[in-house]
Design a protein around this motif. Structure first.
Motif, short mmCIF file in Angstrom:
data_model
loop_
_atom_site.label_atom_id
_atom_site.label_comp_id
_atom_site.label_asym_id
_atom_site.label_seq_id
_atom_site.Cartn_x
_atom_site.Cartn_y
_atom_site.Cartn_z
N GLY A 50 -1.80 8.16 14.06
CA GLY A 50 -1.82 8.12 12.60
C GLY A 50 -1.72 9.48 11.95
N SER A 51 -1.85 10.54 12.74
CA SER A 51 -1.76 11.89 12.17
C SER A 51 -0.37 12.15 11.60
N VAL A 52 0.64 11.39 12.05
CA VAL A 52 2.00 11.62 11.55
C VAL A 52 2.13 11.18 10.09
N ILE A 53 1.20 10.32 9.61
CA ILE A 53 1.21 9.94 8.20
C ILE A 53 0.00 10.52 7.46
N GLY A 54 -0.71 11.43 8.12
CA GLY A 54 -1.79 12.13 7.45
C GLY A 54 -3.17 11.57 7.69
N PHE A 55 -3.29 10.47 8.46
CA PHE A 55 -4.60 9.89 8.74
C PHE A 55 -4.71 9.61 10.23
N THR A 90 0.84 -1.20 0.00
CA THR A 90 0.00 0.00 0.00
C THR A 90 0.87 1.25 0.00
N ARG A 91 0.26 2.38 -0.26
CA ARG A 91 0.97 3.66 -0.16
C ARG A 91 1.11 4.02 1.30
N ILE A 92 2.20 4.69 1.66
CA ILE A 92 2.41 5.04 3.06
C ILE A 92 1.34 6.02 3.54
N LEU A 93 0.85 6.89 2.62
CA LEU A 93 -0.22 7.82 2.98
C LEU A 93 -1.56 7.18 2.61
N ASP A 94 -1.87 6.08 3.26
CA ASP A 94 -3.09 5.34 2.98
C ASP A 94 -3.77 4.99 4.30
N ALA A 95 -5.06 5.32 4.40
CA ALA A 95 -5.79 5.08 5.65
C ALA A 95 -5.85 3.61 6.02
N VAL A 96 -5.72 2.72 5.04
CA VAL A 96 -5.81 1.29 5.33
C VAL A 96 -4.68 0.86 6.26
N ASN A 97 -3.55 1.54 6.23
CA ASN A 97 -2.45 1.21 7.13
C ASN A 97 -2.84 1.45 8.59
N VAL A 98 -3.56 2.53 8.82
CA VAL A 98 -4.02 2.84 10.18
C VAL A 98 -5.05 1.80 10.64
N VAL A 99 -5.99 1.46 9.75
CA VAL A 99 -7.03 0.49 10.10
C VAL A 99 -6.41 -0.87 10.45
N ILE A 100 -5.47 -1.33 9.63
CA ILE A 100 -4.85 -2.63 9.88
C ILE A 100 -4.02 -2.60 11.16
N ALA A 101 -3.27 -1.53 11.37
CA ALA A 101 -2.46 -1.42 12.58
C ALA A 101 -3.35 -1.44 13.82
N MET A 102 -4.45 -0.69 13.80
CA MET A 102 -5.35 -0.68 14.94
C MET A 102 -6.04 -2.04 15.13
N THR A 103 -6.33 -2.71 14.03
CA THR A 103 -6.94 -4.04 14.12
C THR A 103 -5.99 -5.01 14.81
N VAL A 104 -4.71 -4.90 14.53
CA VAL A 104 -3.71 -5.76 15.17
C VAL A 104 -3.74 -5.57 16.68
N TYR A 105 -3.78 -4.31 17.13
CA TYR A 105 -3.79 -4.03 18.57
C TYR A 105 -5.10 -4.50 19.22
N VAL A 106 -6.20 -4.23 18.56
CA VAL A 106 -7.49 -4.65 19.10
C VAL A 106 -7.56 -6.17 19.20
N LEU A 107 -7.13 -6.84 18.15
CA LEU A 107 -7.13 -8.31 18.15
C LEU A 107 -6.26 -8.86 19.28
N ALA A 108 -5.10 -8.26 19.47
CA ALA A 108 -4.20 -8.71 20.53
C ALA A 108 -4.86 -8.60 21.90
N LEU A 109 -5.64 -7.55 22.11
CA LEU A 109 -6.35 -7.37 23.39
C LEU A 109 -7.52 -8.33 23.53
N LEU A 110 -8.30 -8.47 22.47
CA LEU A 110 -9.56 -9.19 22.56
C LEU A 110 -9.41 -10.71 22.56
N VAL A 111 -8.35 -11.23 21.96
CA VAL A 111 -8.16 -12.69 21.98
C VAL A 111 -8.07 -13.18 23.42
#
Length: 214
Positions: free
Chosen positions: A155-160, A75-96
């Protein structure tokens, strides 16, 4: 307040962006955590393996994920999907861990009764074990949701970063009202979401309220 009124359109857009970036990962993380938590609860070695993996994921620095995910996913570094996936990783780690703990707290007599009534493992899980584990899962979900709402500002450091943009832009432009607005709105969003989860948990477990009134 004058700054908020003058920039109300910007603030509303950032609130909407913040909700998407922070809550979409919570939904995805919960959907993934339920089967993984069930698997972890089946065997002792599976629980150890799954929870250790989740703990490792949670220790990954968020900024490092934002930088390396584009390299991994293409993906592009300035892509919101990077933030969504990163946050999903953290949420998944907590919720498992939360799901596994909630399922392990289900009284054995309830499981034995459902089995004696002819419930198959998957149907028993969906209709008996999971509903009984809801209070524990909701407690973990509240932590995960509030953490996601807070962390997504990075995520504001990469624009999202949703409302995190008010932090960085307010600091860069030396407008303290903008920074304060961002902080207050993040707190308000977290409080509202937390309150909705508490309400949802109560509505999903009417037997808990009935037991409390006895």
């Amino acid at each position: 307040m004058n700054w908020v009124f003058r920039n109300s359109d910007l603030v509303l857009d950032l609130v909407r962006e913040h909700l998407v970036l922070s809550l979409l990962p919570v939904v995805i993380g919960l959907v993934l955590a339920v089967p993984l938590g069930w698997i972890a609860n089946r065997r002792g070695w599976l629980r150890t393996l799954t929870l250790n993996a989740a703990g490792f994921l949670y220790t990954l620095p968020s900024l490092a994920l934002f930088v390396f995910l584009p390299l991994i996913l293409g993906t592009r570094i300035l892509d919101a999907v990077n933030v969504v996936i990163a946050m999903t990783v953290y949420v998944l780690a907590l919720l498992v861990r939360t799901v596994a703990d909630g399922l392990s707290a289900v009284p054995p007599r309830i499981i034995d009764s459902a089995t004696a009534m002819g419930y198959r493992p998957v149907w028993r899980f969906l209709t008996v074990e999971l509903p009984v584990a809801i209070p524990v899962i909701v407690a973990g979900l509240r932590v995960a949701a509030v953490s996601s709402i807070s962390l997504v500002t990075v995520g504001s450091v990469i624009g999202f970063g949703g409302l995190g943009k008010l932090f960085t832009e307010g600091f860069q432009r030396e407008i303290p009202q903008e920074t304060i607005t961002g902080i207050v709105l993040v707190l308000l969003v977290a409080l509202v979401v937390d309150g909705l989860l508490v309400l949802g948990g109560r509505l999903a477990t009417p037997w808990e309220r009935a037991g409390a009134h006895r």
